[in-house]
Design a protein around this motif. Structure first.
Motif, short mmCIF file in Angstrom:
data_model
loop_
_atom_site.label_atom_id
_atom_site.label_comp_id
_atom_site.label_asym_id
_atom_site.label_seq_id
_atom_site.Cartn_x
_atom_site.Cartn_y
_atom_site.Cartn_z
N GLU A 178 16.49 -21.06 -17.00
CA GLU A 178 17.84 -20.49 -17.13
C GLU A 178 17.76 -19.03 -17.56
O GLU A 178 18.53 -18.18 -17.11
N ILE A 179 16.81 -18.73 -18.44
CA ILE A 179 16.61 -17.34 -18.87
C ILE A 179 16.16 -16.50 -17.67
O ILE A 179 16.62 -15.38 -17.46
N GLU A 180 15.29 -17.09 -16.88
CA GLU A 180 14.82 -16.42 -15.64
C GLU A 180 16.00 -16.10 -14.72
O GLU A 180 16.13 -14.99 -14.19
N LEU A 181 16.90 -17.07 -14.58
CA LEU A 181 18.07 -16.88 -13.70
C LEU A 181 19.00 -15.79 -14.26
O LEU A 181 19.54 -14.97 -13.51
N MET A 182 19.17 -15.78 -15.59
CA MET A 182 20.00 -14.74 -16.20
C MET A 182 19.44 -13.36 -15.88
O MET A 182 20.16 -12.42 -15.58
N LYS A 183 18.12 -13.28 -15.94
CA LYS A 183 17.47 -11.99 -15.69
C LYS A 183 17.68 -11.58 -14.23
O LYS A 183 18.06 -10.45 -13.93
N GLU A 184 17.44 -12.54 -13.35
CA GLU A 184 17.58 -12.27 -11.91
C GLU A 184 18.99 -11.78 -11.57
O GLU A 184 19.17 -10.87 -10.78
N ARG A 185 19.98 -12.40 -12.22
CA ARG A 185 21.37 -12.11 -11.89
C ARG A 185 21.98 -11.01 -12.75
O ARG A 185 23.13 -10.64 -12.56
N GLY A 186 21.25 -10.52 -13.74
CA GLY A 186 21.81 -9.49 -14.64
C GLY A 186 22.95 -10.01 -15.48
O GLY A 186 23.85 -9.25 -15.86
N VAL A 187 22.92 -11.31 -15.81
CA VAL A 187 23.97 -11.88 -16.66
C VAL A 187 23.77 -11.39 -18.10
O VAL A 187 22.65 -11.40 -18.61
N SER B 106 26.34 -23.47 -35.10
CA SER B 106 25.83 -23.68 -33.74
C SER B 106 24.31 -23.52 -33.67
O SER B 106 23.64 -24.28 -32.98
N GLY B 107 23.78 -22.51 -34.37
CA GLY B 107 22.33 -22.28 -34.32
C GLY B 107 22.06 -20.78 -34.28
O GLY B 107 22.94 -19.98 -34.61
N ILE B 108 20.85 -20.41 -33.86
CA ILE B 108 20.47 -18.99 -33.79
C ILE B 108 19.95 -18.69 -32.39
O ILE B 108 19.01 -19.33 -31.92
N ALA B 109 20.54 -17.71 -31.76
CA ALA B 109 20.10 -17.35 -30.40
C ALA B 109 18.77 -16.60 -30.47
O ALA B 109 18.54 -15.83 -31.40
N PRO B 110 17.91 -16.83 -29.48
CA PRO B 110 16.58 -16.18 -29.48
C PRO B 110 16.66 -14.75 -28.98
O PRO B 110 16.18 -14.41 -27.89
N MET B 111 17.23 -13.87 -29.79
CA MET B 111 17.48 -12.50 -29.33
C MET B 111 16.20 -11.71 -29.06
O MET B 111 16.15 -10.89 -28.16
N LEU C 160 15.40 -9.78 -25.60
CA LEU C 160 15.05 -8.35 -25.50
C LEU C 160 13.69 -8.18 -24.82
O LEU C 160 13.53 -7.36 -23.93
N ASP C 161 12.70 -9.00 -25.25
CA ASP C 161 11.36 -8.89 -24.68
C ASP C 161 11.38 -9.15 -23.18
O ASP C 161 10.62 -8.57 -22.41
N GLU C 162 12.25 -10.07 -22.75
CA GLU C 162 12.25 -10.45 -21.34
C GLU C 162 13.22 -9.61 -20.51
O GLU C 162 13.44 -9.90 -19.33
N GLY C 163 13.83 -8.61 -21.13
CA GLY C 163 14.67 -7.69 -20.36
C GLY C 163 16.02 -8.27 -19.97
O GLY C 163 16.62 -7.85 -18.98
N ILE C 164 16.53 -9.23 -20.74
CA ILE C 164 17.87 -9.77 -20.49
C ILE C 164 18.89 -8.76 -21.04
O ILE C 164 18.70 -8.18 -22.11
N LYS C 165 19.98 -8.56 -20.33
CA LYS C 165 21.04 -7.66 -20.81
C LYS C 165 21.78 -8.33 -21.96
O LYS C 165 22.20 -9.48 -21.84
N CYS C 166 21.93 -7.63 -23.09
CA CYS C 166 22.53 -8.25 -24.28
C CYS C 166 23.45 -7.27 -24.99
O CYS C 166 23.19 -6.08 -25.03
N GLY C 167 24.49 -7.84 -25.60
CA GLY C 167 25.33 -7.08 -26.51
C GLY C 167 25.75 -7.98 -27.66
O GLY C 167 25.36 -9.16 -27.71
N LEU C 168 26.53 -7.42 -28.57
CA LEU C 168 26.98 -8.19 -29.73
C LEU C 168 28.46 -8.51 -29.61
O LEU C 168 29.20 -7.83 -28.90
N ALA C 169 28.88 -9.54 -30.34
CA ALA C 169 30.26 -9.99 -30.23
C ALA C 169 30.72 -10.61 -31.54
O ALA C 169 29.92 -11.14 -32.31
N SER C 170 32.03 -10.55 -31.77
CA SER C 170 32.58 -11.17 -32.98
C SER C 170 32.86 -12.65 -32.75
O SER C 170 32.80 -13.45 -33.67
#
Ligand code: GUN
Ligand code: FE
Length: 421
Positions: free
Chosen positions: A270-279, A293-298, A302-312
């Motif tokens: 799924e992480i691979e697909l996010m990267k491929e699609r720029g999600v 809920s838990g803790i996201a593996p940020m 970042l290491d895998e080049g997934i696009k990320c931002g922060l949110a409230s």
């Protein structure tokens, strides 16, 4: 629009490793875009208006990649519940009230008023299933001068009768809403299936078609909570997983940009697909703590080049203060490192500052930095409000301000060159 320069102590992120910090400098705005940061104003800009924020910290505007406007009223309530119970007991009954446009207008005035005063210049916002109330929210945001995506939420299963559409109603109302919302200059629609448990396959398929035909962005929730994930397995038995339950209907970055909130429990493919699609991942640490809920593996993202931002993620999160989201992101990543995986280093302050500005800003285009050509989103922060006897340098002041600051510190705000206050 008149060109101008803002003078002050300027901090912005080009890359995640270190913010650019320049004391007593100018950031120039030409046609609503940044034309560079200078310690001495170049000859070609001599004569433009200089707005003086001496001793204030000037940063790009902050980006809230995921927030629920109708949940603003009940921030800090029901915080002993987990996601699915919290939705049933608090969220759905309250959001149902937005069928009454006057009720919605009054509630949204509080949200929009506070958002305007906050560090946020861009936000990707969930409204409710109601077309008229959603248009009203968009109208108020436009009047406030903010640049946002707003989604009329789609839901045709697993909520009370008072807060559920049929698939046919949901599609029809979405098309009417899109047609009626085309006149806003700065507030744009985003297709918003609430999450897989709220949307039948038939509705998801139609929403995928609408997003594709009209080249619209998409926002939703993904892999937030363990009970939710188990439920999605039952509800979407033919899909290969939670991400695929969106992807198979063209709702996972297939046609245009896409942002998914949370992404805590993601499989490798799924992480691979996010990267491929720029999600994009909208990381919402405060919500993830509040409703357990838990803790996201940020670090991994970042290491895998997934696009990320922060949110409230208000009202999972209890504050729209993006300074708080920034420091919460650092703090939960320290717990991730300590309790879950010591090979994943905690986020550093520069990385979190990058995520809160340029990282999430990319969802809106060239946004979130003062590099040349970026849209001129900026805030002026009076960090003298957090008093200290220490003599600090500019990068120390920036870090400290993120831990101690709130809307009261923000003395001016610009979005794409427009001054909001
Ligand atoms: N999943 C589906 N709806 C919601 C919501 O309103 N908030 C959060 N945090 N997760 C959701
Ligand atoms: Fe959410």
């Amino acid at each position: 629009m008149k060109d101008f320069a803002v003078y002050g102590d300027i901090c912005y992120a080009k890359k995640p490793d270190k913010p650019e910090c320049m004391e007593d400098s100018y950031v120039v705005c030409v046609d609503g875009k940044c034309a560079g940061v200078f310690d001495v104003l170049p000859e070609k800009f001599k004569g433009i208006e200089v707005i003086n924020f001496d001793n204030k910290i000037i940063t790009p505007g902050f980006v809230d990649l995921h927030v629920h406007a109708p949940q603003y009223s009940y921030r800090g309530l029901g915080m002993d519940l987990e996601l699915l119970d919290w939705l049933d007991t608090i969220t759905f009954p309250e959001e149902a009230k937005y069928a009454d446009k006057d009720y919605a207008a009054r509630a949204y005035e509080v949200f929009v008023g506070d958002l305007k005063k906050s560090a946020t210049t861009r936000a990707s916002i969930f409204a409710t299933i109601h077309k008229d109330a959603t248009i009203e929210l968009m109208r108020q945001l436009e009047a406030a001068g903010l640049s946002c995506y707003v989604g009329k939420v789609n839901m045709d299963r697993n909520s009370p009768d008072s807060y559920r559409e049929t698939a046919e109603e949901s599609v029809r109302t979405t098309i009417e809403w899109l047609d009626e919302s085309s006149d806003f200059a700065h507030v744009k629609p985003i297709i918003t299936p609430r999450f897989v448990p709220s949307c039948t396959d038939g509705l998801m398929r139609e929403l995928g078609k609408i997003a594709d035909e009209r080249s619209l962005p998409v926002q939703s929730h993904l892999s937030e909570n363990l009970s939710e994930i188990e439920w999605v397995k039952e509800l979407a038995p033919d899909s290969r997983g939670y991400a695929d339950a969106y992807d198979r209907f063209g709702l996972f970055g297939n046609a245009g940009s896409c942002v998914m909130a949370h992404c805590i429990y993601m499989r490798d493919d799924e992480i691979e697909l996010m990267k491929e699609r720029g999600v994009f991942v909208a990381h919402s640490p405060q919500s993830n703590m509040n409703i357990r809920s838990g803790i996201a593996p940020m670090r991994r993202f970042l290491d895998e080049g997934i696009k990320c931002g922060l949110a409230s993620d208000v009202a999972g999160g209890s504050s729209i203060n993006m300074f708080k989201a920034l420091t919460d992101a650092i703090q939960v990543s320290k717990l991730y490192w300590r309790l879950i995986d010591e090979s994943r280093k905690a986020l550093t302050f520069p990385e979190a500052f990058y995520l809160a500005t340029k990282g999430g800003g990319e969802f809106f285009g060239k946004v979130g930095s003062f590099e040349e050509g970026y849209e001129f989103d900026a805030i002026a922060i009076d960090d003298s409000m957090a008093r200290t006897n220490l003599q600090l340098n500019i990068s120390q002041r920036l870090e400290r301000t993120m831990y101690l600051g709130h809307a009261g510190f923000i003395k001016a705000k610009f979005v794409a060159g427009r001054r909001l206050f």
